[in-house]
Design an enzyme around this catalytic site. Structure first.
Site, PDB file in Angstrom:
ATOM      1  N   HIS A  54       3.492   3.223  13.023  1.00 21.22           N
ATOM      2  CA  HIS A  54       2.487   4.178  13.195  1.00 21.22           C
ATOM      3  C   HIS A  54       2.872   5.186  14.182  1.00 21.22           C
ATOM      4  CE1 HIS A  54      -0.972   1.877  11.440  1.00 21.22           C
ATOM      5  NE2 HIS A  54      -0.062   1.558  10.925  1.00 21.22           N
ATOM      6  N   GLU A  56      -5.129   1.880   2.680  1.00 19.08           N
ATOM      7  CA  GLU A  56      -5.160   0.516   3.367  1.00 19.08           C
ATOM      8  C   GLU A  56      -5.206   0.923   4.949  1.00 19.08           C
ATOM      9  OE1 GLU A  56      -2.907  -2.605   6.146  1.00 19.08           O
ATOM     10  OE2 GLU A  56      -2.408  -0.338   5.816  1.00 19.08           O
ATOM     11  N   GLU A  57      -4.627   2.052   5.065  1.00 20.48           N
ATOM     12  CA  GLU A  57      -4.605   2.548   6.870  1.00 20.48           C
ATOM     13  C   GLU A  57      -5.936   3.081   7.328  1.00 20.48           C
ATOM     14  OE1 GLU A  57      -2.367   1.854   8.463  1.00 20.48           O
ATOM     15  OE2 GLU A  57      -0.375   2.160   7.530  1.00 20.48           O
ATOM     16  N   ASP A  77       5.953   1.615   6.993  1.00 22.85           N
ATOM     17  CA  ASP A  77       4.691   0.827   6.667  1.00 22.85           C
ATOM     18  C   ASP A  77       4.055   1.692   5.737  1.00 22.85           C
ATOM     19  OD1 ASP A  77       2.117  -0.167   6.921  1.00 22.85           O
ATOM     20  OD2 ASP A  77       1.923   0.421   8.988  1.00 22.85           O
ATOM     21  N   HIS A 112       0.932  -1.333  -0.121  1.00 25.00           N
ATOM     22  CA  HIS A 112       0.031   0.089   0.048  1.00 25.00           C
ATOM     23  C   HIS A 112       0.942   1.083   0.124  1.00 25.00           C
ATOM     24  CE1 HIS A 112       0.223   1.113   4.320  1.00 25.00           C
ATOM     25  NE2 HIS A 112       0.410  -0.358   4.746  1.00 25.00           N
TER      26      HIS A 112
END
Ligand code: CO
Length: 355
Positions: free
Chosen positions: A323, A212-213, A182, A68
């Protein structure tokens, strides 16, 4: 194999790029530049997923690789009279990581401006406030403006988005620091694998997905269009090999190779994909580890449920502090992830039948 210089340069470029959910243009442009001339066709679908086709022989199954493009970000939701911005998260943040971070915000005409997440200074806090986590409601972004009018003159308005402003750095010979590993680690692995496999006869459909998140949204529509025989999602996953975490809870550890998922909250990886990944790693002497906590979800969670089902798996690069405003990653893990993906495509093409 691609060179370490190439991998580091690509990761740096992708990590520094600005790509909150729904606003993935900058990363998409980089992916397109890297893949042009390597694949047979590139297109962007209605939601913004970039889908790259490397076509090969009919005798091989079609393999979808997915990574992603988006990262956790902020949405500006209010501008007050004094020029402070209120914001809400796009994706899953931990409130603990937001205070006192530098951010960048994209203005309405596409310029990026710096900002800082502020809150009440410590000497104005009541004793009971000192020990508690500052929630996102109490935070604001300061972009140096002194009125709402000035904010709008700068080009920022409700609906603008932002990300952390962390710049990529090399920490040591083997470890790097940056934002959004990520899933820029997954994108780097996917692009590198395509470079290595460009002159082969396998069928690869590489998807750089959006959103995606905020709930695996882009991969859902991409997988439906692509309808692959098998799929592999490439990710950055949490590593917690840090002080205060017992070994059995660390999930993954840096330097022990890419992580193979058995199960997370979104998927039970297909056993034949897991077996194939393990056999590739063992035959080629690629270090690997399992993801050892059933937590989180990836695009594979929606890909495997597409149409009549797609046998799917996940390979991730371990990242500490995921994150948050930065992550730390071992470059050897990323290089080994690239080798594992390449080996997977080669072996799966020969051994797994088409649907
Ligand atoms: Co991710």
């Amino acid at each position: 194999m691609v060179s370490r210089e190439y991998v580091l340069e690509l990761l740096e470029k992708l990590s520094n790029a600005f790509s909150p959910p729904g606003f993935e243009d900058e990363v998409r442009n980089i992916v397109r530049e890297e893949l042009e001339g390597i694949v047979d066709e590139i297109r962007v679908d209605a939601l913004g997923n970039l889908i790259a086709y490397k076509r090969g022989s009919d005798k091989y199954p079609s393999i979808m690789l997915d990574a992603h493009m988006d990262e956790v970000g902020f949405l500006i939701t209010h501008i007050d009279k004094k020029g402070f911005l209120r914001f809400q998260p796009l994706g899953g943040f931990d409130d603990r990581v937001l205070y006192a971070q530098q951010v960048m915000i994209m203005t309405k005409d596409g310029k990026k401006i710096p900002g800082f997440i502020g809150a009440k200074p410590p000497h104005l806090l009541k004793p009971e406030e000192r020990t508690k986590i500052i929630s996102i409601d109490e935070l604001f972004i300061d972009i140096g403006a002194s009125s709402d009018k000035e904010v709008r003159e700068i080009g920022v308005d409700i609906g603008c988005v932002g990300t952390f402003a962390t710049r990529f750095r090399i920490l040591s010979k083997k470890r790097v620091l940056g934002k959004a590993f990520d899933d820029r680690a997954g994108l780097t692995a996917m692009i590198s694998a395509l470079k290595i496999l460009k002159d082969t006869d396998y069928n690869i459909i590489a998807v750089a997905s959006v959103q995606e998140e905020v709930g695996l949204r882009g991969a859902r529509t991409a997988a439906w269009q692509v309808s692959p025989d098998i799929a592999l999602a490439l990710e950055g996953t949490a590593a917690a090999d840090i002080p205060g975490i017992p070994e059995h809870k660390e999930s993954t550890a840096l330097g022990k190779g890419p992580a193979i998922t058995i199960a997370d909250r979104s998927i039970i990886a297909h056993p034949k994909i897991v077996r194939l990944l393990i056999s590739v790693a063992e035959e080629r002497g690629i270090p690997y580890q399992f993801k050892r906590v059933i937590a989180g979800g990836t695009d594979a969670g929606v890909i495997h449920l597409t149409k009549a089902g797609v046998p799917s798996g996940v390979v991730s690069v371990p990242c500490r502090y995921i994150h948050s405003s930065a992550a730390v990653m071992d470059i050897n893990d990323l290089e080994n992830a690239i080798k594992l993906v390449v080996g997977f495509v080669e072996k799966a093409s020969k051994e797994l039948i088409k649907k």
